[in-house]
Design an enzyme around this catalytic site. Structure first.
Site, mmCIF file in Angstrom:
data_model
loop_
_atom_site.group_PDB
_atom_site.id
_atom_site.type_symbol
_atom_site.label_atom_id
_atom_site.label_comp_id
_atom_site.label_asym_id
_atom_site.label_seq_id
_atom_site.Cartn_x
_atom_site.Cartn_y
_atom_site.Cartn_z
ATOM 1 N N PRO A 1 0.819 -1.218 0.000
ATOM 2 C CA PRO A 1 0.000 0.000 0.000
ATOM 3 C C PRO A 1 0.855 1.271 0.000
ATOM 4 C CG PRO A 1 -0.697 -1.508 1.748
ATOM 5 C CD PRO A 1 0.565 -2.062 1.174
ATOM 6 N N GLU B 1 3.753 -8.321 8.348
ATOM 7 C CA GLU B 1 3.898 -6.861 8.363
ATOM 8 C C GLU B 1 4.735 -6.366 7.183
ATOM 9 O OE1 GLU B 1 1.996 -5.303 10.621
ATOM 10 O OE2 GLU B 1 1.479 -7.372 11.143
ATOM 11 N N ASP C 1 -11.412 0.359 -24.189
ATOM 12 C CA ASP C 1 -11.919 0.305 -22.830
ATOM 13 C C ASP C 1 -11.895 1.637 -22.112
ATOM 14 O OD1 ASP C 1 -12.602 -2.378 -22.552
ATOM 15 O OD2 ASP C 1 -10.474 -2.888 -22.564
ATOM 16 N N ARG D 1 -3.554 -8.213 -20.357
ATOM 17 C CA ARG D 1 -4.551 -7.867 -21.377
ATOM 18 C C ARG D 1 -4.086 -6.751 -22.294
ATOM 19 N NH1 ARG D 1 -7.485 -3.719 -20.480
ATOM 20 N NH2 ARG D 1 -9.412 -4.381 -21.448
HETATM 21 N N1 4HQ Z 1 -0.611 -5.647 0.997
HETATM 22 N N2 4HQ Z 1 -1.501 -3.026 -2.819
HETATM 23 C C1 4HQ Z 1 0.360 -6.077 3.212
HETATM 24 C C2 4HQ Z 1 -1.508 -4.787 0.378
HETATM 25 C C3 4HQ Z 1 -1.268 -4.246 -0.989
HETATM 26 C C4 4HQ Z 1 -2.040 -3.226 -1.614
HETATM 27 C C5 4HQ Z 1 0.569 -6.242 0.386
HETATM 28 C C6 4HQ Z 1 -0.887 -6.083 2.355
HETATM 29 C C7 4HQ Z 1 1.773 -6.219 1.283
HETATM 30 C C8 4HQ Z 1 2.629 -6.825 3.433
HETATM 31 N N3 4HQ Z 1 -0.333 -4.585 -1.856
HETATM 32 N N4 4HQ Z 1 1.457 -6.778 2.591
HETATM 33 N N5 4HQ Z 1 -3.081 -2.575 -1.129
HETATM 34 O O1 4HQ Z 1 -2.496 -4.420 0.967
HETATM 35 O O2 4HQ Z 1 -0.476 -3.852 -2.955
#
Ligand code: 4HQ
Length: 241
Positions: free
Chosen positions: A77, A104, A157, A142
């Site tokens: 994230p 984590e 699209d 795609r």
């Molecule tokens: N995670 N976009 C936590 C995500 C995520 C997201 C991936 C959860 C990494 C450690 N990855 N782990 N949103 O939520 O890519």
């Protein structure tokens, strides 16, 4: 976890046809201890576990030995948001390594030493990076030649012109009193194109006005948007778009 999405339908066919190649690498296979431990407690304390650097380093180095130019993306994230523009740029890379974290996340040194780019698929928290990686594979694939059939062109699209799609209908012409707009049955191709453009503009203006800033709009488009925004209909009942 990866098998159904990658074997089903369009992605499965793309793999069969050799348009894309996917290799799943299990980080656990790159541990050197008896119990194949991939995580450990965080230095400094705190909740949860952190993915250890050594197994990830060895896994990435193994893949890179075969494909030195591979571009390593860590799904998190904290990364840059994935959108159609980033998807297009990433789809031009010959080889991607999509690193999926659990717990984590990964030891910071993984990012420093092995990750070229961090990508987020959206502002929400998953239990692991795997689904994010699958989303990336799906949306990047795609865009590659020969992955979609010609009746499923990626060019037309949403987002290829930064507008949302116009409403679509198929048979029956009337369903429980809800009918297909007359213009679509008119056979008047010009009128249909005009209606579709207007509906795409209407939807985008109502739902995603932020996208209009990026869109290439003609003089006519701008007039149509002004009309939509000024129309009694849109102001009073939200138009249900
Ligand atoms: N995670 N976009 C936590 C995500 C995520 C997201 C991936 C959860 C990494 C450690 N990855 N782990 N949103 O939520 O890519």
């Amino acid at each position: 976890m990866f098998s159904s999405p990658f074997e089903a339908s369009i992605l499965g066919k793309a793999i069969e046809k050799g348009r894309i190649e996917i290799r799943i690498v299990n980080i656990r296979d790159f541990t050197s201890d008896k119990h194949h431990v991939v995580d450990d407690t965080p230095y400094g304390g705190g909740q949860g576990m952190v993915m250890k650097v050594e197994p990830i380093a060895r896994a990435i180095e193994r893949v890179k030995a075969e494909s030195p130019s591979a571009w390593t993306v860590y799904l998190t994230p904290q990364g840059r948001s994935l959108n159609q523009e980033r998807a297009r740029a990433l789809s031009s890379k010959a080889h991607l390594i999509l690193l999926c974290g659990r717990y984590e996340g990964v030891d910071e040194r993984v990012r420093e030493m092995f990750v070229d780019e961090e990508v987020s698929i959206g502002d929400y928290v998953l239990t692991g990076g795997e689904l994010a990686a699958m989303v990336m594979v799906d949306t990047l694939s795609r865009l590659l030649p020969g992955v979609l059939g010609c009746d499923q062109s990626a060019e037309e699209d949403s987002f290829s012109d930064s507008l949302l799609e116009y409403p679509q209908y198929t048979r029956p012409v009337d369903f429980r009193g809800h009918s297909v707009p007359d213009v679509l049955l008119s056979g008047n191709h010009e009128a249909i194109l005009r209606w579709r453009r207007k509906e795409a503009l209407r939807r985008t203006a109502k739902r995603r006005p932020d996208l209009l800033a990026k869109a290439t709009l003609s003089e006519t488009d701008r007039k149509v948007i002004d009309e939509i925004l000024q129309s009694e209909e849109t102001r009073t009942r939200g138009d249900g778009v």
